[in-house]
Design a protein around this motif. Structure first.
Motif, PDB file in Angstrom:
ATOM      1  N   GLU A 175     -41.798   9.277  79.918  1.00 20.33           N
ATOM      2  CA  GLU A 175     -41.554  10.178  81.047  1.00 20.33           C
ATOM      3  C   GLU A 175     -42.245   9.665  82.302  1.00 20.33           C
ATOM      4  O   GLU A 175     -41.725   9.778  83.416  1.00 20.33           O
ATOM      5  CB  GLU A 175     -42.062  11.577  80.700  1.00 20.33           C
ATOM      6  N   HIS A 176     -43.454   9.123  82.137  1.00 20.11           N
ATOM      7  CA  HIS A 176     -44.219   8.622  83.285  1.00 20.11           C
ATOM      8  C   HIS A 176     -44.450   7.121  83.081  1.00 20.11           C
ATOM      9  O   HIS A 176     -45.449   6.699  82.514  1.00 20.11           O
ATOM     10  CB  HIS A 176     -45.547   9.369  83.407  1.00 20.11           C
ATOM     11  N   ARG A 177     -43.514   6.343  83.543  1.00 20.11           N
ATOM     12  CA  ARG A 177     -43.611   4.901  83.372  1.00 20.11           C
ATOM     13  C   ARG A 177     -44.542   4.297  84.416  1.00 20.11           C
ATOM     14  O   ARG A 177     -44.782   4.867  85.479  1.00 20.11           O
ATOM     15  CB  ARG A 177     -42.223   4.265  83.467  1.00 20.11           C
ATOM     16  N   GLU A 185     -50.295   6.744  76.347  1.00 13.86           N
ATOM     17  CA  GLU A 185     -50.335   7.452  77.618  1.00 13.86           C
ATOM     18  C   GLU A 185     -51.653   8.194  77.802  1.00 13.86           C
ATOM     19  O   GLU A 185     -52.244   8.182  78.892  1.00 13.86           O
ATOM     20  CB  GLU A 185     -49.155   8.422  77.705  1.00 13.86           C
ATOM     21  N   THR A 242     -49.771   1.943  89.512  1.00 13.16           N
ATOM     22  CA  THR A 242     -50.458   1.691  88.254  1.00 13.16           C
ATOM     23  C   THR A 242     -50.830   0.216  88.138  1.00 13.16           C
ATOM     24  O   THR A 242     -51.936  -0.136  87.719  1.00 13.16           O
ATOM     25  CB  THR A 242     -49.562   2.097  87.071  1.00 13.16           C
ATOM     26  N   ASP A 244     -45.822   2.129  87.425  1.00 12.96           N
ATOM     27  CA  ASP A 244     -45.213   1.766  88.698  1.00 12.96           C
ATOM     28  C   ASP A 244     -46.154   0.821  89.447  1.00 12.96           C
ATOM     29  O   ASP A 244     -47.166   0.365  88.901  1.00 12.96           O
ATOM     30  CB  ASP A 244     -44.894   3.004  89.528  1.00 12.96           C
TER      31      ASP A 244
END
Length: 596
Positions: free
Chosen positions: A366-368, A288, A373, A370
């Motif tokens: 937590e921040h996949r 990440e 991205t 999308d």
């Protein structure tokens, strides 16, 4: 006093994600760039400054021997020095790191404790940083319990409870109590020094053990994998998310060779390997942070990328020599910067996409990833599609020639292949179909151009007749299956051509600097992994255990190993090598259910 050890790579790494420091087997600090990985090496004894010094030594009178190890499952280094009379001291070195106020406390700071174990040992503490790449001693001032060193980009303060004159003048004294040191920013300590060091040691120990606890390690080779994982973690600069290739510059790949480079920067390819290895262990935070680094780079609107960047997003890494440093064992020149940043290396695009793919599939995050991205990654795929059959310098960074390298082409294919899978995962049907069709077209072309039917192997370049070790990755990348006869034949041919004893050359054809002389460690790990994948697991395991035995006494690896003696060469510690160790260990280990 016993003279210091001759330079070697029997070193231990201490760090915290902000900076790193290397200590020799007697706890002498011999390398540390401040205030970050790419900074001025205030401690540069490893590279033989003409000025002398550039170290922080604790010299024991009548020294006899030392013992050194990491505190289990941490980045905390413990060294015990013994004299000829039975006296001994313990030196504990660490960089503080723990969670505090919803963020990580990781200052540019070393904590050091000297503890009396037995007898009446007599020591000198010599704190002798240099400035301007070893060219001069920095200006300094002192107070009742500290010394300040004014470095070009950082003022360093040493705070201690030993008599300051003894430190300032390097005078010998008998150790009769515990001594504590903090070397870090020019800030006044607001609590008792012993308490601060003791609390820091406790918190840092707890942090690393908690981090290790959540690694998904294999049943076998646990110690080696844990040490490699910690080492990789220490090579990420958390201010930006960039991952350096190694802590050092200018350790030659072999004795008296011109193969001598600065590795204190973020290679997109190397970093992607690190991310993939730590992902397999479940340490996804590195991914990440690295993707944050990539998306913060200022790149062209078309997504074009350099092979490497500075850890603070620098694009220009001009290469120059630093004359005040004679080099490792006097084998200069010492280089700052790396001209590889101007090269074309087309595998870069696939490296970023591969490093990003898990963002879209891992539900723990937590921040996949999308659609937004995904759209940021698509320009990389466009370049991969455009350039996969065009010449480049390749992953070995040839400076004097360019070819359509098979590995670069396959990595471009991987970029399009993974973009198709990501689009399908996101339910984006049209992009999924488009990227799939492109990947299929690329694969067919690469199969035709890279396969040498006469030799019965894939070649290192389109239409080529040579082998290089990167071909061992074709199955791991999913380009072919491990049981594909073409891959099996390639692995076997590489064993006959590139293997020498217990190591592998990356290639044997002379390049810009002549013929390679040492084993490129990650290539040996790639070979081990490939052997296991084609069913030669016993042979792979035997070779892996041999390679493990060639780590230094603390379990660390450099870039290269001398074939006959196993001596370490190349920059240190090398992320590539520790990635290879993790990947091979996970391939060879028994499953956990076999432990029951």
């Amino acid at each position: 006093m016993t003279p210091p050890l001759a330079p070697s790579l029997d070193l231990g790494l201490v760090g915290n994600g902000t900076f790193g420091a290397l200590f020799d087997a007697r706890a002498r600090l011999v390398w540390s760039c401040l205030p970050a990985f790419d900074g001025d090496p205030a401690f540069c004894a490893l590279l033989s400054p003409h000025e002398g010094h550039g170290d922080w030594s604790i010299e024991l009178d009548d020294f006899e021997r030392s013992e050194q190890s990491y505190v289990e499952n941490t980045a905390i280094l413990r060294t015990v020095l013994f004299d000829r009379h039975g006296a001994s001291i313990e030196i504990t070195d660490f960089a503080p790191r723990w969670r505090q106020h919803d963020r990580f406390y990781r200052p540019v700071m070393l904590m050091r404790r000297i503890r009396l174990l037995s007898g009446s040992p007599r020591i000198r503490v010599l704190l002798r940083p240099l400035a301007d790449w070893g060219a001069r001693a920095p200006d300094s001032t002192w107070g009742s319990n500290h010394i300040r060193f004014v470095l070009p980009d950082f003022t360093l303060r040493a705070t201690t409870d030993m008599p300051i004159r003894l430190l300032r003048e390097g005078l010998p004294f008998v150790v009769d109590r515990d001594l504590h040191f903090i070397l870090g920013p020019d800030e006044t300590l607001t609590q008792p020094l012993p308490e601060f060091v003791r609390d820091g040691l406790h918190r840092t120990t707890a942090y690393w053990r908690e981090w290790v606890r959540y690694l998904s390690i294999p049943l076998d080779f646990q110690e080696a994998v844990i040490r490699s994982a910690i080492t990789l973690k220490l090579c990420q600069y958390e201010e930006s998310g960039g991952i350096i290739a190694a802590m050092t510059t200018s350790i030659p790949e072999a004795a008296d060779t011109e193969r001598n480079w600065d590795y204190r920067y973020c290679w997109v390819r190397d970093s992607a390997f690190v991310v993939r290895a730590l992902n397999r262990l479940g340490a996804t935070r590195t991914m990440e942070e690295y993707i944050r680094y990539i998306f913060n780079l200022t790149v062209g609107d078309d997504g074009d990328m350099q092979p490497l960047y500075g850890i603070a997003f620098e694009h220009e890494l001009t290469e120059e020599t630093m004359p005040a440093l004679a080099g490792y064992r006097g084998m200069g020149p010492v280089r700052r910067g790396n001209l590889a940043y101007v090269q074309r290396q087309h595998d870069t695009y696939g490296s970023v996409v591969l490093a990003s793919t898990q963002l879209f599939f891992d539900r723990r995050l937590e921040h996949r990833g999308d659609e937004a991205t995904f759209r940021k990654l698509e320009p990389l795929g466009e370049l991969a599609w455009k350039l996969y059959d065009q010449p480049d310098a390749g992953l070995w960074e040839f400076r004097g020639k360019a070819h359509v390298h098979t590995y670069s082409a396959v990595m471009c294919w991987a970029a399009c292949d993974r973009l198709g899978k990501i689009a399908a995962q996101l339910g984006l049907d049209a992009p999924a179909t488009s990227w799939r069709e492109r990947a299929d077209t690329m694969r067919a072309r690469i199969m035709e151009e890279a396969w040498n039917a006469e030799l019965g192997t894939f070649a290192d370049a389109f239409g080529g007749d040579r082998l290089d070790a990167s071909l061992l990755l074709l199955a791991d990348l999913g380009f072919v299956t491990p049981d594909d006869p073409r891959f099996v034949g390639t692995v076997e041919a590489i064993g006959r051509t590139l293997r020498h004893g217990d190591g592998l050359f990356r290639y044997v054809t002379p390049d810009d600097f002549g013929a390679p002389e040492t084993s490129f460690t990650i290539c040996t790990f790639w070979y081990i992994d490939a052997l296991a994948s084609i069913g030669r697991e016993h042979e792979a395991r035997t070779l892996f255990e041999t390679l493990l035995s060639r780590r230094n006494h603390l379990g660390l690896l450099s870039e290269d190993l001398e074939f006959e003696t196993g001596e370490a060469w190349g920059n240190f510690p090398q992320t590539y090598s520790h990635v290879g160790l993790i990947m091979a260990a996970m391939r060879l280990s028994r499953s956990w259910k076999e432990a029951a």
